[in-house]
Design a protein around this motif. Structure first.
Motif, short mmCIF file in Angstrom:
data_model
loop_
_atom_site.label_atom_id
_atom_site.label_comp_id
_atom_site.label_asym_id
_atom_site.label_seq_id
_atom_site.Cartn_x
_atom_site.Cartn_y
_atom_site.Cartn_z
N TYR A 60 100.37 47.19 54.15
CA TYR A 60 99.71 48.62 53.91
C TYR A 60 98.38 48.78 54.74
O TYR A 60 98.39 50.08 55.31
CB TYR A 60 99.54 48.78 52.57
N ALA A 63 99.50 49.13 58.73
CA ALA A 63 99.96 50.22 58.93
C ALA A 63 98.85 51.36 58.95
O ALA A 63 99.08 51.93 59.77
CB ALA A 63 100.96 50.72 57.96
N LEU A 162 104.79 53.19 57.31
CA LEU A 162 103.62 53.48 56.18
C LEU A 162 104.28 54.38 55.11
O LEU A 162 104.27 54.35 54.13
CB LEU A 162 102.42 54.09 57.12
N GLU A 166 105.79 52.45 52.35
CA GLU A 166 104.48 52.31 51.07
C GLU A 166 104.15 53.42 50.46
O GLU A 166 104.33 53.49 49.14
CB GLU A 166 103.37 51.80 52.40
#
Length: 199
Positions: A60, A63, A162, A166
Motif C-alpha cells: 500500500y 503504491a 492501488l 487496496e
C-alpha cells in the motif's frame, strides 16, 4: 473517493500520454515490471508475522509512493513547460493528494499506529512528491523517450493496483452503502472537471 480520484488520474493523465507516445514495448516493460514488483511485495508481506502485517502495509505504501512520485513528475514537467501550466496541474492534483493522504492516515490508524506515527509515515511518503517534481524538472526532461514511457507504464500499473487491490477492497470491508459507492464517482468527477478547467 481516493479510489475514484486515483482512477481518474490514470484515465485522464497517464493513459492518454502513453497512447500518444506510440511505444508499446517500453510501456509493456514498465507495466509488467510494476505488476511483478507489487505482487512480489504482496507475497513477502503475507509471509510476515502478524505484528508486521498489522503495522505497515508495504504494498500500500509503495503504491502510494509511486503515485506521488508520478504526480510530482507531472507537476515538474508542467513547470518546465511554463509556470501557469505547472500551477494549474498542481491545483488539479491537490484533491488527489488530500484524498490519498486521508486514506493512508485512516489505514495506518486502523492498523494500530498512533495519530503521531500515522501522520509521520504519511509525511515521509509525501516526500516522494518532491522527488518526483525534481525528476520531472531535471532528469527525465533530458532522459530518452523510452525511459520516460517505461516509467509511465510502471506508474500506471502501480496506480491500477492501488485502486483495485487496496483502496476499493478496503472501502468494501466496512459497511457497503450507496454513499460509499457514490464517493468513488464523486472523486472521479472532481478530477475530470478539474482537468477540463485547467487545460
Amino acid at each position: 473517493m481516493a479510489g475514484g480520484v486515483v482512477f481518474a488520474a490514470v484515465a485522464l493523465e497517464i493513459t492518454p500520454d502513453l497512447i500518444a507516445r506510440h511505444s508499446p514495448i517500453p510501456t509493456a516493460v514498465g507495466f509488467i515490471a510494476a505488476v511483478l514488483t507489487l505482487l512480489l511485495l504482496a507475497k513477502t508481506e503475507s509471509r510476515g508475522t502478524e505484528a508486521e502485517k498489522s503495522r505497515l502495509p508495504r504494498v500500500y505504501l509503495c503504491a502510494i509512493a509511486i503515485d506521488l512520485l508520478l504526480d510530482g513528475f507531472i507537476i515538474g514537467i508542467g513547470f518546465s513547460g511554463g509556470t501557469r501550466q505547472g500551477r494549474l496541474l498542481t491545483f488539479a492534483l491537490t484533491l488527489e493528494l488530500v484524498a490519498l493522504g486521508l486514506a493512508l492516515v485512516g489505514e495506518l490508524r486502523k492498523r494500530g499506529l498512533s495519530a503521531t506515527k500515522a501522520l509521520g509515515v504519511t509525511a515521509g511518503v509525501s516526500m516522494t512528491l518532491i522527488a518526483g517534481t525534481a525528476i520531472g524538472v531535471g532528469l527525465l526532461r533530458s532522459a530518452p523517450a523510452w525511459a520516460v514511457t517505461a516509467a509511465l507504464g510502471f506508474g500506471e500499473a502501480a496506480l491500477l493496483y492501488l485502486v483495485t487491490e487496496e483502496l476499493l477492497r478496503e472501502a468494501h470491508e466496512s459497511e457497503d452503502t450507496s454513499f460509499t459507492t457514490a464517493t468513488f464517482f464523486i472523486g472521479f468527477l472532481a478530477i475530470l472537471l478539474a482537468d477540463m478547467t485547467t487545460r
